[in-house]
Write a protein that holds these residues in place. Sequence first.
Motif, PDB file in Angstrom:
ATOM      1  N   MET A   1       0.885  -1.134  -0.076  1.00 45.61           N
ATOM      2  CA  MET A   1      -0.081  -0.031  -0.025  1.00 45.61           C
ATOM      3  C   MET A   1       0.898   1.173   0.035  1.00 45.61           C
ATOM      4  O   MET A   1       0.529   2.336  -0.719  1.00 45.61           O
ATOM      5  CB  MET A   1      -0.820  -0.085   1.167  1.00 45.61           C
ATOM      6  CG  MET A   1      -1.921   1.141   1.260  1.00 45.61           C
ATOM      7  SD  MET A   1      -3.139   0.892  -0.065  1.00 45.61           S
ATOM      8  CE  MET A   1      -4.219   1.974   0.159  1.00 45.61           C
ATOM      9  N   THR A   2       1.961   1.202   0.852  1.00 44.46           N
ATOM     10  CA  THR A   2       2.809   2.435   0.904  1.00 44.46           C
ATOM     11  C   THR A   2       3.531   2.821  -0.634  1.00 44.46           C
ATOM     12  O   THR A   2       3.597   4.095  -0.996  1.00 44.46           O
ATOM     13  CB  THR A   2       4.054   2.100   2.040  1.00 44.46           C
ATOM     14  OG1 THR A   2       3.256   1.695   3.031  1.00 44.46           O
ATOM     15  CG2 THR A   2       4.719   3.530   1.944  1.00 44.46           C
ATOM     16  N   VAL A   3       3.939   1.630  -1.395  1.00 47.31           N
ATOM     17  CA  VAL A   3       4.405   1.894  -2.433  1.00 47.31           C
ATOM     18  C   VAL A   3       3.471   2.567  -3.627  1.00 47.31           C
ATOM     19  O   VAL A   3       3.850   3.634  -4.265  1.00 47.31           O
ATOM     20  CB  VAL A   3       4.922   0.675  -2.980  1.00 47.31           C
ATOM     21  CG1 VAL A   3       5.496   0.659  -4.476  1.00 47.31           C
ATOM     22  CG2 VAL A   3       6.090   0.007  -2.267  1.00 47.31           C
ATOM     23  N   ALA A   4       2.049   2.155  -3.464  1.00 47.61           N
ATOM     24  CA  ALA A   4       1.158   2.867  -4.158  1.00 47.61           C
ATOM     25  C   ALA A   4       0.965   4.327  -3.992  1.00 47.61           C
ATOM     26  O   ALA A   4       0.697   5.052  -4.829  1.00 47.61           O
ATOM     27  CB  ALA A   4      -0.074   1.968  -4.253  1.00 47.61           C
ATOM     28  N   ILE A   5       1.139   4.741  -2.816  1.00 52.97           N
ATOM     29  CA  ILE A   5       0.846   5.919  -2.150  1.00 52.97           C
ATOM     30  C   ILE A   5       2.083   6.866  -2.909  1.00 52.97           C
ATOM     31  O   ILE A   5       1.937   8.087  -3.233  1.00 52.97           O
ATOM     32  CB  ILE A   5       0.556   5.858  -0.862  1.00 52.97           C
ATOM     33  CG1 ILE A   5      -0.866   5.293  -0.529  1.00 52.97           C
ATOM     34  CG2 ILE A   5       0.830   7.730  -0.318  1.00 52.97           C
ATOM     35  CD1 ILE A   5      -0.864   5.261   1.177  1.00 52.97           C
ATOM     36  N   VAL A   6       3.079   6.287  -2.667  1.00 48.24           N
ATOM     37  CA  VAL A   6       4.417   7.116  -3.111  1.00 48.24           C
ATOM     38  C   VAL A   6       4.324   7.136  -4.512  1.00 48.24           C
ATOM     39  O   VAL A   6       4.435   8.246  -5.130  1.00 48.24           O
ATOM     40  CB  VAL A   6       5.621   6.150  -2.562  1.00 48.24           C
ATOM     41  CG1 VAL A   6       7.102   6.817  -3.175  1.00 48.24           C
ATOM     42  CG2 VAL A   6       5.961   6.089  -1.093  1.00 48.24           C
ATOM     43  N   LEU A   7       4.106   6.377  -5.285  1.00 55.12           N
ATOM     44  CA  LEU A   7       3.955   6.528  -6.908  1.00 55.12           C
ATOM     45  C   LEU A   7       2.930   7.124  -7.393  1.00 55.12           C
ATOM     46  O   LEU A   7       3.017   8.018  -8.275  1.00 55.12           O
ATOM     47  CB  LEU A   7       3.683   4.883  -7.519  1.00 55.12           C
ATOM     48  CG  LEU A   7       4.854   3.909  -7.434  1.00 55.12           C
ATOM     49  CD1 LEU A   7       4.648   2.643  -7.917  1.00 55.12           C
ATOM     50  CD2 LEU A   7       6.231   4.702  -8.207  1.00 55.12           C
ATOM     51  N   LEU A   8       1.802   7.048  -6.430  1.00 55.41           N
ATOM     52  CA  LEU A   8       0.755   8.243  -7.039  1.00 55.41           C
ATOM     53  C   LEU A   8       1.357   9.623  -6.540  1.00 55.41           C
ATOM     54  O   LEU A   8       0.879  10.470  -7.269  1.00 55.41           O
ATOM     55  CB  LEU A   8      -0.538   8.046  -6.195  1.00 55.41           C
ATOM     56  CG  LEU A   8      -1.918   8.735  -6.345  1.00 55.41           C
ATOM     57  CD1 LEU A   8      -2.281   8.612  -7.917  1.00 55.41           C
ATOM     58  CD2 LEU A   8      -3.071   8.238  -5.521  1.00 55.41           C
ATOM     59  N   THR A   9       1.790   9.618  -5.236  1.00 59.09           N
ATOM     60  CA  THR A   9       2.139  11.161  -5.149  1.00 59.09           C
ATOM     61  C   THR A   9       3.185  11.563  -6.118  1.00 59.09           C
ATOM     62  O   THR A   9       2.953  12.885  -6.734  1.00 59.09           O
ATOM     63  CB  THR A   9       2.777  11.090  -3.690  1.00 59.09           C
ATOM     64  OG1 THR A   9       1.774  10.550  -2.715  1.00 59.09           O
ATOM     65  CG2 THR A   9       3.339  12.457  -3.420  1.00 59.09           C
ATOM     66  N   ILE A  10       4.246  10.769  -6.455  1.00 58.33           N
ATOM     67  CA  ILE A  10       5.150  11.223  -7.720  1.00 58.33           C
ATOM     68  C   ILE A  10       4.482  11.656  -8.986  1.00 58.33           C
ATOM     69  O   ILE A  10       4.776  12.501  -9.545  1.00 58.33           O
ATOM     70  CB  ILE A  10       5.949  10.162  -7.775  1.00 58.33           C
ATOM     71  CG1 ILE A  10       7.055   9.922  -6.452  1.00 58.33           C
ATOM     72  CG2 ILE A  10       7.026  10.337  -9.126  1.00 58.33           C
ATOM     73  CD1 ILE A  10       7.935   8.636  -6.584  1.00 58.33           C
ATOM     74  N   ALA A  11       3.333  10.948  -9.205  1.00 58.68           N
ATOM     75  CA  ALA A  11       2.647  11.091 -10.397  1.00 58.68           C
ATOM     76  C   ALA A  11       1.738  12.476 -10.411  1.00 58.68           C
ATOM     77  O   ALA A  11       1.925  13.388 -11.430  1.00 58.68           O
ATOM     78  CB  ALA A  11       1.554  10.037 -10.768  1.00 58.68           C
ATOM     79  N   VAL A  12       1.334  12.791  -9.299  1.00 64.15           N
ATOM     80  CA  VAL A  12       0.583  13.894  -8.979  1.00 64.15           C
ATOM     81  C   VAL A  12       1.400  15.113  -9.125  1.00 64.15           C
ATOM     82  O   VAL A  12       1.295  16.209  -9.703  1.00 64.15           O
ATOM     83  CB  VAL A  12      -0.253  13.897  -7.753  1.00 64.15           C
ATOM     84  CG1 VAL A  12      -0.699  15.349  -7.130  1.00 64.15           C
ATOM     85  CG2 VAL A  12      -1.242  13.120  -7.792  1.00 64.15           C
TER      86      VAL A  12
END
Length: 65
Positions: A1-12
């Motif tokens: 779950m943490t990896v998904a949040i980090v990747l989503l934040t980078i994309a945003v």
Amino acid sequence: MTVAIVLLTIAVVAVVALLVAVGAGMLARIDGATWPSALTRAAGAFTAVLILAATVTAALSPFLT
């Protein structure tokens, strides 16, 4: 779950940086700047957004661990 949040934040952050760069380039071009000058301003705005995001991340990292 943490990896998904980090990747989503980078994309945003990347999308926001691109939008700011496009806006800065368009405003510079509307102001009468040449294409190289407008691209330089857009690159500066893109870099500034990325640096700001990195600074905020570094400042908040002690609180998020």
